[in-house]
Scaffold this motif. Structure first.
Motif, PDB file in Angstrom:
ATOM      1  N   VAL A 111       0.778 -10.041   8.692  1.00 37.67           N
ATOM      2  CA  VAL A 111       1.622  -9.465   9.453  1.00 37.67           C
ATOM      3  C   VAL A 111       1.791  -7.949   8.666  1.00 37.67           C
ATOM      4  O   VAL A 111       1.919  -7.675   7.448  1.00 37.67           O
ATOM      5  CB  VAL A 111       3.096 -10.084   9.273  1.00 37.67           C
ATOM      6  CG1 VAL A 111       4.152  -8.917   9.962  1.00 37.67           C
ATOM      7  CG2 VAL A 111       3.064 -11.315  10.216  1.00 37.67           C
ATOM      8  N   ILE A 112       1.782  -6.717   9.608  1.00 32.79           N
ATOM      9  CA  ILE A 112       1.545  -5.558   8.941  1.00 32.79           C
ATOM     10  C   ILE A 112       2.644  -4.608   9.274  1.00 32.79           C
ATOM     11  O   ILE A 112       3.058  -4.470  10.490  1.00 32.79           O
ATOM     12  CB  ILE A 112       0.278  -4.744   9.314  1.00 32.79           C
ATOM     13  CG1 ILE A 112      -1.021  -5.616   9.040  1.00 32.79           C
ATOM     14  CG2 ILE A 112       0.058  -3.562   8.718  1.00 32.79           C
ATOM     15  CD1 ILE A 112      -2.148  -5.237  10.012  1.00 32.79           C
ATOM     16  N   ASP A 113       3.414  -4.149   8.139  1.00 34.73           N
ATOM     17  CA  ASP A 113       4.601  -3.368   8.597  1.00 34.73           C
ATOM     18  C   ASP A 113       4.566  -2.011   7.884  1.00 34.73           C
ATOM     19  O   ASP A 113       4.380  -1.816   6.747  1.00 34.73           O
ATOM     20  CB  ASP A 113       5.744  -4.051   7.784  1.00 34.73           C
ATOM     21  CG  ASP A 113       7.187  -3.430   8.145  1.00 34.73           C
ATOM     22  OD1 ASP A 113       7.142  -2.616   8.934  1.00 34.73           O
ATOM     23  OD2 ASP A 113       8.163  -3.935   7.488  1.00 34.73           O
ATOM     24  N   ASP A 114       4.169  -1.154   8.904  1.00 35.45           N
ATOM     25  CA  ASP A 114       4.259   0.385   8.672  1.00 35.45           C
ATOM     26  C   ASP A 114       5.620   0.855   8.317  1.00 35.45           C
ATOM     27  O   ASP A 114       6.438   0.990   9.430  1.00 35.45           O
ATOM     28  CB  ASP A 114       3.295   0.955   9.566  1.00 35.45           C
ATOM     29  CG  ASP A 114       3.721   0.877  11.042  1.00 35.45           C
ATOM     30  OD1 ASP A 114       4.407   0.043  11.204  1.00 35.45           O
ATOM     31  OD2 ASP A 114       3.551   1.911  11.801  1.00 35.45           O
ATOM     32  N   ASP A 150       0.892  -1.174  -0.019  1.00 41.63           N
ATOM     33  CA  ASP A 150      -0.012  -0.052  -0.129  1.00 41.63           C
ATOM     34  C   ASP A 150       0.726   1.321   0.151  1.00 41.63           C
ATOM     35  O   ASP A 150       1.526   1.448   0.929  1.00 41.63           O
ATOM     36  CB  ASP A 150      -0.777  -0.186   1.265  1.00 41.63           C
ATOM     37  CG  ASP A 150      -2.139   1.187   1.159  1.00 41.63           C
ATOM     38  OD1 ASP A 150      -1.590   2.057   0.480  1.00 41.63           O
ATOM     39  OD2 ASP A 150      -2.619   1.196   2.126  1.00 41.63           O
ATOM     40  N   PRO A 151       0.925   1.925  -0.990  1.00 41.51           N
ATOM     41  CA  PRO A 151       1.724   3.193  -0.990  1.00 41.51           C
ATOM     42  C   PRO A 151       1.401   4.279  -0.208  1.00 41.51           C
ATOM     43  O   PRO A 151       2.174   5.352  -0.043  1.00 41.51           O
ATOM     44  CB  PRO A 151       1.658   3.620  -2.631  1.00 41.51           C
ATOM     45  CG  PRO A 151       0.213   3.001  -2.886  1.00 41.51           C
ATOM     46  CD  PRO A 151       0.025   1.925  -2.441  1.00 41.51           C
ATOM     47  N   GLY A 152       0.255   4.345   0.450  1.00 41.51           N
ATOM     48  CA  GLY A 152      -0.056   5.351   1.302  1.00 41.51           C
ATOM     49  C   GLY A 152      -0.667   6.469   0.683  1.00 41.51           C
ATOM     50  O   GLY A 152      -0.829   6.504  -0.584  1.00 41.51           O
ATOM     51  N   ALA A 153      -1.431   7.411   1.323  1.00 43.63           N
ATOM     52  CA  ALA A 153      -2.177   8.520   0.628  1.00 43.63           C
ATOM     53  C   ALA A 153      -1.908   9.650   1.430  1.00 43.63           C
ATOM     54  O   ALA A 153      -2.062   9.812   2.586  1.00 43.63           O
ATOM     55  CB  ALA A 153      -3.522   8.307   0.825  1.00 43.63           C
ATOM     56  N   VAL A 210       2.740   1.305   3.684  1.00 43.70           N
ATOM     57  CA  VAL A 210       2.511  -0.184   4.532  1.00 43.70           C
ATOM     58  C   VAL A 210       2.710  -1.268   3.490  1.00 43.70           C
ATOM     59  O   VAL A 210       2.119  -1.240   2.386  1.00 43.70           O
ATOM     60  CB  VAL A 210       0.999  -0.248   5.040  1.00 43.70           C
ATOM     61  CG1 VAL A 210       0.893  -1.639   5.856  1.00 43.70           C
ATOM     62  CG2 VAL A 210       0.852   0.855   6.077  1.00 43.70           C
ATOM     63  N   THR A 211       3.614  -2.399   4.151  1.00 44.05           N
ATOM     64  CA  THR A 211       3.467  -3.710   3.258  1.00 44.05           C
ATOM     65  C   THR A 211       2.946  -4.904   4.448  1.00 44.05           C
ATOM     66  O   THR A 211       3.245  -4.919   5.565  1.00 44.05           O
ATOM     67  CB  THR A 211       4.931  -4.000   3.378  1.00 44.05           C
ATOM     68  OG1 THR A 211       5.737  -2.937   2.559  1.00 44.05           O
ATOM     69  CG2 THR A 211       5.180  -5.425   2.472  1.00 44.05           C
TER      70      THR A 211
END
Length: 245
Positions: A126-129, A106-109, A116-117
């Motif tokens: 597993v969420i890596d910000d 997710d490239p972000g906004a 976020v990956t």
């Protein structure tokens, strides 16, 4: 007339034996006779292989500051911290779940949310910000920083199923997705309104002074329903006493 070679009358076997006797008699007196070489038996695969302890994991237990990987007897085979390197966490969970994660970027906004990956298995992620910032130019591209994640721990996990394959996914108190939320106490108000449900199941050590009254400044495992129509999830680590999720 055809001439036939003259035979000695001794069988070939006798000749061969006599030749062997002559040759053996030529050996130097007192010299030890050479011993036949015998290769040692090859070690069996069973005797040299080392059992993979992760193969005995039957449940992933979501705790406030990490994951316990436990076997059928409830013994923790390994423990992962949410502050461990993301690659390490994902590799170990891939071994436990028996499959590689699907990677979603997710490239972000700008400037509402950063990059976020997500590393995704069916029922668990597993969420890596990433630490960083958006550029000031017109493109507003995300630029990663090398600094540590000072806002939360390195990764967050979320489960929307009671199992991934044959591996159970539960909270430390035994709660799993599909259990009755109505019997749980301790709901926390969310700025998004009553349609957001947040219920802490287990809370870790206090990290500092309270920021929100009557809510500990500490990481928790929570059950979350993120708005109308959303499905429940187990999420950790979440510091309900410091900021809303």
């Amino acid at each position: 007339m055809t001439r036939h070679p003259r035979r000695t009358g001794l069988p070939d076997l006798v000749l061969a034996a006599g030749l062997g006797i002559v040759l053996s008699g030529c050996a130097t007196a007192g010299e030890p006779e050479p011993q036949p070489s015998v290769d040692p038996p090859a070690a069996s695969a069973a005797s040299t292989s080392i059992a993979d302890p992760l193969a005995s994991v039957t449940a992933v237990v979501i705790r406030p500051q990490g994951l316990d990987l436990v076997d059928d007897g409830g013994t923790a085979v390994a423990t992962l911290s949410y502050d461990d390197e993301t690659v390490q966490i994902v590799e170990i969970l891939s071994s436990v779940f028996g499959s590689d994660a699907r990677v979603e970027e997710d490239p972000g906004a700008c400037c509402e949310a950063g990059r976020v990956t997500d590393y995704v298995w069916d029922g668990f992620r597993v969420i890596d910000d990433h630490m960083g910032h958006f550029s000031d130019d017109a493109e507003r591209n995300w630029i990663d920083d090398d600094g540590p994640d000072v806002h939360d721990m390195n990764v967050r996990v979320a489960a929307d199923s009671a199992a991934v394959g044959e591996v159970a996914v539960i909270a430390g108190d035994g709660f799993a997705i599909g259990d009755d939320l109505d019997v749980l106490e301790g709901r926390v108000d969310h700025p998004g309104g009553p349609d957001w449900v947040q219920i802490p199941l287990e809370t870790g050590p206090v990290l500092g002074a309270e920021v929100i009254d009557d809510t500990p400044n500490a990481y928790s495992v929570i059950v979350q329903v993120a708005g109308p129509g959303a499905e429940p999830q187990l999420v950790a680590p979440v510091n309900l006493g410091a900021h809303a999720i």
